[in-house]
Design a protein around this motif. Structure first.
Motif, PDB file in Angstrom:
ATOM      1  N   MET A 156       0.841  -1.201   0.000  1.00 11.27           N
ATOM      2  CA  MET A 156       0.000   0.000   0.000  1.00 11.27           C
ATOM      3  C   MET A 156       0.876   1.251   0.000  1.00 11.27           C
ATOM      4  O   MET A 156       0.616   2.214  -0.744  1.00 11.27           O
ATOM      5  CB  MET A 156      -0.906  -0.006   1.238  1.00 11.27           C
ATOM      6  CG  MET A 156      -1.686   1.275   1.425  1.00 11.27           C
ATOM      7  SD  MET A 156      -3.212   1.331   0.493  1.00 11.27           S
ATOM      8  CE  MET A 156      -4.276   0.370   1.563  1.00 11.27           C
ATOM      9  N   LYS A 157       1.937   1.237   0.784  1.00  7.32           N
ATOM     10  CA  LYS A 157       2.830   2.391   0.850  1.00  7.32           C
ATOM     11  C   LYS A 157       3.450   2.681  -0.516  1.00  7.32           C
ATOM     12  O   LYS A 157       3.468   3.836  -0.970  1.00  7.32           O
ATOM     13  CB  LYS A 157       3.921   2.132   1.889  1.00  7.32           C
ATOM     14  CG  LYS A 157       4.928   3.257   2.013  1.00  7.32           C
ATOM     15  CD  LYS A 157       5.987   2.931   3.063  1.00  7.32           C
ATOM     16  CE  LYS A 157       7.057   4.002   3.120  1.00  7.32           C
ATOM     17  NZ  LYS A 157       8.101   3.681   4.131  1.00  7.32           N
ATOM     18  N   ARG A 158       3.939   1.618  -1.195  1.00  5.63           N
ATOM     19  CA  ARG A 158       4.557   1.816  -2.517  1.00  5.63           C
ATOM     20  C   ARG A 158       3.542   2.369  -3.505  1.00  5.63           C
ATOM     21  O   ARG A 158       3.856   3.240  -4.323  1.00  5.63           O
ATOM     22  CB  ARG A 158       5.131   0.494  -3.023  1.00  5.63           C
ATOM     23  CG  ARG A 158       6.376   0.028  -2.290  1.00  5.63           C
ATOM     24  CD  ARG A 158       7.101  -1.045  -3.095  1.00  5.63           C
ATOM     25  NE  ARG A 158       6.267  -2.213  -3.310  1.00  5.63           N
ATOM     26  CZ  ARG A 158       6.270  -3.277  -2.516  1.00  5.63           C
ATOM     27  NH1 ARG A 158       7.058  -3.316  -1.446  1.00  5.63           N
ATOM     28  NH2 ARG A 158       5.494  -4.313  -2.768  1.00  5.63           N
ATOM     29  N   ARG A 159       2.313   1.869  -3.465  1.00  4.70           N
ATOM     30  CA  ARG A 159       1.285   2.339  -4.390  1.00  4.70           C
ATOM     31  C   ARG A 159       0.940   3.804  -4.136  1.00  4.70           C
ATOM     32  O   ARG A 159       0.797   4.602  -5.075  1.00  4.70           O
ATOM     33  CB  ARG A 159       0.040   1.464  -4.250  1.00  4.70           C
ATOM     34  CG  ARG A 159      -1.099   1.888  -5.195  1.00  4.70           C
ATOM     35  CD  ARG A 159      -0.928   1.310  -6.574  1.00  4.70           C
ATOM     36  NE  ARG A 159      -1.793   1.965  -7.538  1.00  4.70           N
ATOM     37  CZ  ARG A 159      -3.124   1.826  -7.603  1.00  4.70           C
ATOM     38  NH1 ARG A 159      -3.752   1.031  -6.742  1.00  4.70           N
ATOM     39  NH2 ARG A 159      -3.811   2.435  -8.533  1.00  4.70           N
ATOM     40  N   VAL A 160       0.786   4.174  -2.878  1.00  3.14           N
ATOM     41  CA  VAL A 160       0.459   5.552  -2.545  1.00  3.14           C
ATOM     42  C   VAL A 160       1.585   6.492  -2.954  1.00  3.14           C
ATOM     43  O   VAL A 160       1.347   7.582  -3.519  1.00  3.14           O
ATOM     44  CB  VAL A 160       0.150   5.675  -1.037  1.00  3.14           C
ATOM     45  CG1 VAL A 160       0.025   7.147  -0.627  1.00  3.14           C
ATOM     46  CG2 VAL A 160      -1.124   4.935  -0.696  1.00  3.14           C
ATOM     47  N   VAL A 161       2.828   6.083  -2.710  1.00  3.66           N
ATOM     48  CA  VAL A 161       3.975   6.897  -3.115  1.00  3.66           C
ATOM     49  C   VAL A 161       3.970   7.104  -4.620  1.00  3.66           C
ATOM     50  O   VAL A 161       4.198   8.215  -5.124  1.00  3.66           O
ATOM     51  CB  VAL A 161       5.295   6.238  -2.651  1.00  3.66           C
ATOM     52  CG1 VAL A 161       6.496   6.919  -3.308  1.00  3.66           C
ATOM     53  CG2 VAL A 161       5.414   6.310  -1.136  1.00  3.66           C
ATOM     54  N   SER A 162       3.689   6.025  -5.382  1.00  7.41           N
ATOM     55  CA  SER A 162       3.677   6.144  -6.847  1.00  7.41           C
ATOM     56  C   SER A 162       2.555   7.054  -7.320  1.00  7.41           C
ATOM     57  O   SER A 162       2.703   7.803  -8.299  1.00  7.41           O
ATOM     58  CB  SER A 162       3.542   4.757  -7.483  1.00  7.41           C
ATOM     59  OG  SER A 162       2.271   4.192  -7.210  1.00  7.41           O
ATOM     60  N   LEU A 163       1.411   7.041  -6.621  1.00 10.40           N
ATOM     61  CA  LEU A 163       0.300   7.907  -7.004  1.00 10.40           C
ATOM     62  C   LEU A 163       0.623   9.377  -6.740  1.00 10.40           C
ATOM     63  O   LEU A 163       0.275  10.256  -7.532  1.00 10.40           O
ATOM     64  CB  LEU A 163      -0.959   7.492  -6.244  1.00 10.40           C
ATOM     65  CG  LEU A 163      -1.600   6.163  -6.690  1.00 10.40           C
ATOM     66  CD1 LEU A 163      -2.659   5.707  -5.690  1.00 10.40           C
ATOM     67  CD2 LEU A 163      -2.217   6.299  -8.070  1.00 10.40           C
ATOM     68  N   PHE A 164       1.285   9.644  -5.640  1.00  2.14           N
ATOM     69  CA  PHE A 164       1.697  11.029  -5.367  1.00  2.14           C
ATOM     70  C   PHE A 164       2.757  11.468  -6.370  1.00  2.14           C
ATOM     71  O   PHE A 164       2.750  12.610  -6.848  1.00  2.14           O
ATOM     72  CB  PHE A 164       2.240  11.154  -3.947  1.00  2.14           C
ATOM     73  CG  PHE A 164       1.174  11.392  -2.920  1.00  2.14           C
ATOM     74  CD1 PHE A 164       0.441  12.581  -2.917  1.00  2.14           C
ATOM     75  CD2 PHE A 164       0.893  10.451  -1.947  1.00  2.14           C
ATOM     76  CE1 PHE A 164      -0.548  12.808  -1.964  1.00  2.14           C
ATOM     77  CE2 PHE A 164      -0.092  10.661  -0.999  1.00  2.14           C
ATOM     78  CZ  PHE A 164      -0.822  11.843  -1.005  1.00  2.14           C
ATOM     79  N   ALA A 165       3.677  10.559  -6.714  1.00  2.00           N
ATOM     80  CA  ALA A 165       4.727  10.892  -7.679  1.00  2.00           C
ATOM     81  C   ALA A 165       4.133  11.231  -9.037  1.00  2.00           C
ATOM     82  O   ALA A 165       4.670  12.064  -9.783  1.00  2.00           O
ATOM     83  CB  ALA A 165       5.714   9.739  -7.799  1.00  2.00           C
ATOM     84  N   ALA A 166       2.994  10.591  -9.373  1.00  2.00           N
ATOM     85  CA  ALA A 166       2.359  10.848 -10.669  1.00  2.00           C
ATOM     86  C   ALA A 166       1.729  12.239 -10.739  1.00  2.00           C
ATOM     87  O   ALA A 166       1.360  12.701 -11.827  1.00  2.00           O
ATOM     88  CB  ALA A 166       1.306   9.778 -10.949  1.00  2.00           C
TER      89      ALA A 166
ATOM     90  N   GLY B  84       3.217  14.990 -10.171  1.00  4.73           N
ATOM     91  CA  GLY B  84       4.191  16.003 -10.573  1.00  4.73           C
ATOM     92  C   GLY B  84       4.914  16.565  -9.374  1.00  4.73           C
ATOM     93  O   GLY B  84       5.081  15.896  -8.346  1.00  4.73           O
ATOM     94  N   ALA B  85       5.351  17.820  -9.493  1.00  4.36           N
ATOM     95  CA  ALA B  85       6.153  18.452  -8.445  1.00  4.36           C
ATOM     96  C   ALA B  85       5.257  18.964  -7.329  1.00  4.36           C
ATOM     97  O   ALA B  85       4.688  20.065  -7.405  1.00  4.36           O
ATOM     98  CB  ALA B  85       6.977  19.586  -9.039  1.00  4.36           C
ATOM     99  N   ILE B  86       5.089  18.191  -6.256  1.00  5.17           N
ATOM    100  CA  ILE B  86       4.330  18.609  -5.085  1.00  5.17           C
ATOM    101  C   ILE B  86       5.081  18.169  -3.836  1.00  5.17           C
ATOM    102  O   ILE B  86       5.953  17.293  -3.900  1.00  5.17           O
ATOM    103  CB  ILE B  86       2.905  18.011  -5.061  1.00  5.17           C
ATOM    104  CG1 ILE B  86       2.968  16.469  -4.996  1.00  5.17           C
ATOM    105  CG2 ILE B  86       2.080  18.466  -6.246  1.00  5.17           C
ATOM    106  CD1 ILE B  86       1.620  15.831  -4.732  1.00  5.17           C
ATOM    107  N   LEU B  87       4.739  18.759  -2.722  1.00  2.00           N
ATOM    108  CA  LEU B  87       5.263  18.313  -1.430  1.00  2.00           C
ATOM    109  C   LEU B  87       4.357  17.205  -0.917  1.00  2.00           C
ATOM    110  O   LEU B  87       3.158  17.418  -0.697  1.00  2.00           O
ATOM    111  CB  LEU B  87       5.295  19.480  -0.444  1.00  2.00           C
ATOM    112  CG  LEU B  87       6.273  20.615  -0.780  1.00  2.00           C
ATOM    113  CD1 LEU B  87       6.142  21.742   0.238  1.00  2.00           C
ATOM    114  CD2 LEU B  87       7.696  20.094  -0.819  1.00  2.00           C
ATOM    115  N   CYS B  88       4.913  16.028  -0.755  1.00  2.00           N
ATOM    116  CA  CYS B  88       4.110  14.860  -0.372  1.00  2.00           C
ATOM    117  C   CYS B  88       4.020  14.732   1.140  1.00  2.00           C
ATOM    118  O   CYS B  88       4.898  15.211   1.876  1.00  2.00           O
ATOM    119  CB  CYS B  88       4.729  13.583  -0.937  1.00  2.00           C
ATOM    120  SG  CYS B  88       4.742  13.509  -2.737  1.00  2.00           S
TER     121      CYS B  88
END
Length: 973
Positions: free
Chosen positions: A47-57, A59-63
């Motif tokens: 779940m963590k990897r998926r959420v990280v990839s969704l935030f990465a998609a 663009g340039a934001i503070l996660c």
């Protein structure tokens, strides 16, 4: 009263995607640093990897900061010692259980030592997670239970020491609970200022449950529940109070969570405005999965469901006749998804079915991305290490020796793999033809010294001896010593006799995983104590079984195979829910060796139905996806199957709603499934039918036909001429099985040897049952390497020993045993043919005439002897013509079978009815007929029983034709 912040995401939604979307919506109009202050806690690494990839998609934001429930980064763990590894705890429990079994051997089987430790450690984890102390279990009243449960409490008593935090280091679950309690305590005085969101957990474990409640009650905290059923009425929620009757419901864990929060289902808000893929289907599934006591609501609420046609529009029901057909239909749909560019996921707990689907997809060169991977124990390094460990403390067998020599990791460090395989094949032929079943070092050295044309054979043999022949002498010693010895042998065997570079044992993903696993075991081995070889083998197998290797060669990016855990954190255009039969999905709860269902409920532990409830929740989430396939097989390999309870409910609900289109929607679901079943059957149907083979009757050239046969092969020539053709014309000899067993032919040979030695070496005056059995013991010890077979055969021999001694006195009063195992040959007049044979025993009567005896476990009947089995009659004919070397030409007084089977008897061959002259003439006629060019060798001409299968029946393609078919005569050259 403070209202906790509880949110839900409906079933069918891509949970991580909706979670991220809802979070971004909340912070869209806020400064970017506000999102970075958020602490997002999820329940799995996937779940963590998926959420990280969704935030990465995005663009340039503070996660936000993203962490795991099991790895809390709030600073509360300061001062709490690190947890010991699960392996260490299991090794410690193994020693405690071993001590208990030494005191009370009747408590359990010793070969289950590590499995018991593993199961007990799992129970300990659950007790720590749920906050159940051992005293609560020991105080359970089991007076009305069977004695088994009282004994199980003795086992559980040995873990008391691990619940006293002052004497033993913490394990993972105990530490996690302490960390969460410390965190909650710190929040009482100093609540966190930044938002904390816990998402994706159902709160099924006690410690996580407490954390969820604490976060939900924080002013800046929130809990997001996955697959929350917003369609279920409040009165149904309130009916889930009793765990004994409701824990198998998909929403029970949420109800239990809400009860602890002292709120109702109305307090759960929608996390995001993103709608479910099919709200109509969500309502349908919610009603179908109502608890059993209220399924009467189907009748009252079913007619008010929104459009059933729309709910079932993208649902396909596949009811295949077999699992192979189910796998084939699934593979076709996945193949179609590749063409359409769809992302498709197969979800099932049935690993056999996933392997079938993978095999079916391979015909189109599609490799799915299987998240489950391969168990380490089934990988090449895993098998290699297990094969070696299995030999520790055991006699080396030919089969085990060749299994290791043929393994792809053996001798991969010498650069001489080809020469190694050549020598392995030579050794295999020797072991198959001549044995022994349990080779010794001397056998290997002798074979190597006699092998011509290979000067490295002796060095190769010494390498094998150095690697494998020490294993049988391994005894009880410390786990560290057992493991070091095991790995040293493995590396020596993988390196080869003259290593030039690193072997492949620890290379690639599987090798790296195996190396990491054994290094972990090595680091914890000091806590294991002493292990007998068999206990070590069981331990090593169990350790490997827990590890998985994921090493796909070139997986397709859009075709996935997920387990139910992976499905919770992923999304796909097409979801295939497969293997939906009772016992598969949901899986039958495994028997608990420690506590029965009532004892668990009384102690406050989780019930077996918890797993069924979690599986039901997985099903409810997945079946509400945009496009869904529901598949099952009507029959398994053994019997007819029962549909999964969830499929049964859905089918029965739709079938009972004909007025609102339910029955029609169900028919459409089945019709779509039948389309793919028909496609699979069409794919399986050959374009052209291959004609069955005909009953062979080859006619080879006369010069190629056999010029010599033994008396036993004459019977074969009469019954199955094709076998003689295959053996003597084609020169094909069947290989003996590699796994040599105590077979009936071997028993016959051993009995021959025993009775020959008894008659030859024991004077008649000293012949008695005791002297016979003394000879038998020596020969059985030398010729039969299986202790069990030795005892069984000795017992059977003992039952006929008295009969044999008595009849032997009678036989020797009429004739004197003179010749044993005499070989003979006799040429046939006018024919270029020789008859050979070996006479078991020839006695000479006082009048000078001969008496021939043949030992048979099952003597032929008079009719069989007259028509087919003429062995003894032919031997008498040969004797009268002086065919046996060193035996004078003599007339035969009598020829007799000595039956040494379960019903001992002595039966004479009918020489008075069929003279040796007649036998000789019949043999001439038979052999002469087979020297005629138009005479063929018919397969299975006159077998004794139809069920009998000969060594060459597969070559004759028997089964494609029947014995009633006419022979197909064919000239061959």
């Amino acid at each position: 009263m403070f209202k906790p912040n509880i949110y839900g995401i409906a079933p069918g939604c891509d949970f991580p995607a909706v979670l991220v979307h809802g979070l971004l919506d909340r912070y869209r109009d806020k400064p970017p640093e506000e999102l970075a202050r958020v602490q997002l806690v999820v329940n799995t690494e996937r779940m963590k990897r998926r959420v990280v990839s969704l935030f990465a998609a995005q663009g340039a934001i503070l996660c936000p900061k993203i962490g795991l429930v099991t790895d809390l980064a709030f600073g509360a763990a300061a001062g709490i010692e690190k947890a010991v590894s699960p392996l260490r705890r299991r090794l410690e429990l193994t020693q405690l259980i071993a001590q208990l079994l030494d005191q009370q051997p009747d408590l359990a089987a010793r070969d289950a030592l590590y499995d018991l430790a593993d199961s007990l450690a799992t129970l300990m984890d659950e007790m720590h997670g749920e906050g159940v102390e051992p005293c609560r279990i020991s105080s359970l009243d089991v007076s009305d239970q069977s004695g088994h449960w009282a004994r199980s409490l003795e086992f559980i008593g040995i873990v008391d020491r691990y619940f006293d935090n002052t004497t033993e280091p913490l394990d993972k679950e105990a530490r996690q609970r302490l960390v969460i309690e410390a965190l909650i305590s710190s929040w009482q005085d100093n609540p966190p200022k930044n938002p904390i969101i816990l998402a994706g957990s159902t709160g099924s474990r006690g410690a996580t449950h407490k954390l969820m409640r604490a976060i939900a009650e924080l002013p800046n905290g929130a809990v997001v529940l996955p697959g929350f059923d917003f369609d279920m009425p409040a009165e149904v929620w309130s009916g889930l109070d009793d765990a004994l009757t409701a824990e198998d419901h998909p929403q029970y864990r949420f109800h239990h969570l809400l009860q602890s929060f002292e709120v109702t289902s109305d307090s759960v808000s929608q996390w995001s405005l993103t709608p479910a893929p099919s709200p109509e289907r969500n309502a349908l599934i919610s009603l179908a999965l109502r608890p059993a006591p209220v399924t009467d609501q189907w009748m009252s609420e079913g007619k008010h469901l929104p459009s059933l046609a729309s709910a079932c529009e993208n649902v396909t029901l596949v009811e295949a006749s077999s699992s192979r057909e189910e796998a084939g239909a699934i593979a076709l749909r996945l193949r179609e998804a590749v063409d359409k560019g769809q992302k498709a996921a197969l979800i099932t707990p049935d690993r056999v079915l996933t392997r079938q689907v993978t095999a079916a997809l391979s015909q189109w060169k599609i490799e799915p991305d299987d998240s489950a991977g391969t168990p380490l124990a089934l990988s090449a390094p895993g098998r290699f290490l297990r094969h070696i460990s299995a030999l520790m403390g055991q006699k080396l067998t030919s089969e085990a020796l060749l299994t290791l020599l043929k393994h792809p990791l053996t001798n991969t460090g010498s650069g001489q793999r080809g020469a190694h395989l050549k020598l392995t094949r030579e050794l295999e032929l020797k072991l198959r033809r001549f044995g022994p079943p349990h080779p010794h070092a001397d056998d290997l050295q002798l074979w190597a010294s006699t092998l011509k044309g290979d000067e490295n054979a002796s060095l190769w043999a010494e390498w094998i001896i150095g690697c494998l022949f020490e294993l049988s002498s391994v005894g009880t010693r410390s786990l560290s010593e057992q493991l070091d010895f095991h790995l040293a042998i493995a590396e020596r065997l993988a390196n080869g006799p003259a290593p030039q570079h690193q072997s492949q044992l620890w290379l690639k993903k599987a090798g790296e995983s195996a190396h990491q696993t054994v290094e972990t075991l090595k680091s914890e081995a000091g806590y294991g104590g002493d292990f007998a070889p068999r206990d070590y083998v069981d331990l090593f197998r169990s350790v490997l079984d827990k590890e998985v290797v994921r090493d796909p060669i070139q997986p397709h990016p859009n075709i996935m195979i997920w387990g139910t855990l992976e499905a919770r954190v992923q999304g796909a255009d097409l979801v295939i829910l497969a293997g939906l039969n009772e016992g598969v999905w949901p899986e039958t709860p495994k028997p608990d060796p420690w506590l029965n269902r009532k004892m668990r409920a009384d102690a406050g532990l989780l019930l077996p139905e918890r797993r069924i409830g979690l599986s039901a929740h997985d099903f409810q989430q997945a079946v509400c996806a945009p496009e869904v396939w529901i598949t099952r097989s009507i029959r398994s390999s053994e019997s007819e199957t029962v549909p999964s309870r969830w499929v049964n409910r859905l089918v029965n609900l739709l079938d009972g709603l004909p007025k609102t289109g339910g029955k029609e929607a169900l028919d459409q679901m089945r019709r779509r499934g039948n389309t793919y079943l028909a496609l699979f059957k069409a794919l399986e149907t050959p374009e052209k039918r291959i004609e069955s083979a005909k009953r062979p009757c080859p006619q080879p050239p006369v010069h190629a036909r056999p010029k010599k046969l033994s008396v036993t092969q004459i019977k074969t020539l009469i019954r199955d001429p094709y076998a003689v053709y295959a053996r003597h014309v084609l020169r094909l000899k069947p290989l003996d099985p590699l796994r040599q067993v105590a077979s009936a032919p071997l028993r016959g040979t051993v009995l021959h040897s025993i009775f020959e030695a008894v008659v030859r070496d024991i004077p008649l005056s000293k012949l008695n049952t005791a002297s016979l059995m003394a000879v038998a013991d020596k020969i059985l010890e030398a010729e039969v390497p299986w202790p069990a077979a030795q005892r069984i055969w000795r017992g059977k021999l003992g039952r006929l020993a008295e009969w044999f001694v008595a009849t032997e006195h009678d036989r020797q009063s009429k004739a004197t045993p003179t010749y044993f195992e005499k070989r003979g040959e006799l040429r046939l007049d006018r024919l270029d043919f020789t008859l050979s044979g070996i006479a078991d025993r020839i006695d000479v009567a006082p009048d000078g005439r001969a008496v021939i005896y043949d030992y048979k476990t099952t003597p032929p009947t008079a009719k069989v002897e007259h028509l087919f089995d003429k062995q003894l009659l032919l031997e008498a004919t040969m004797l009268e013509r002086g065919a046996f070397l060193g035996v004078a030409e003599n007339s035969v007084q009598r020829a007799s079978y000595i039956g040494i089977g379960s019903s001992p008897e002595e039966r004479d061959a009918k020489l008075e009815e069929t003279s040796t002259t007649d036998i000789w003439a019949e043999l001439h006629t038979l052999i002469e007929s087979y020297f005629a060019p138009d005479q063929g060798y018919t397969s299975r001409r006159a077998t004794s029983v139809v069920a009998h299968y000969g060594d060459y029946d597969h070559l004759a393609r028997f089964g494609e034709w029947e014995e009633s078919d006419a022979p197909n005569r064919e000239v061959v050259s």
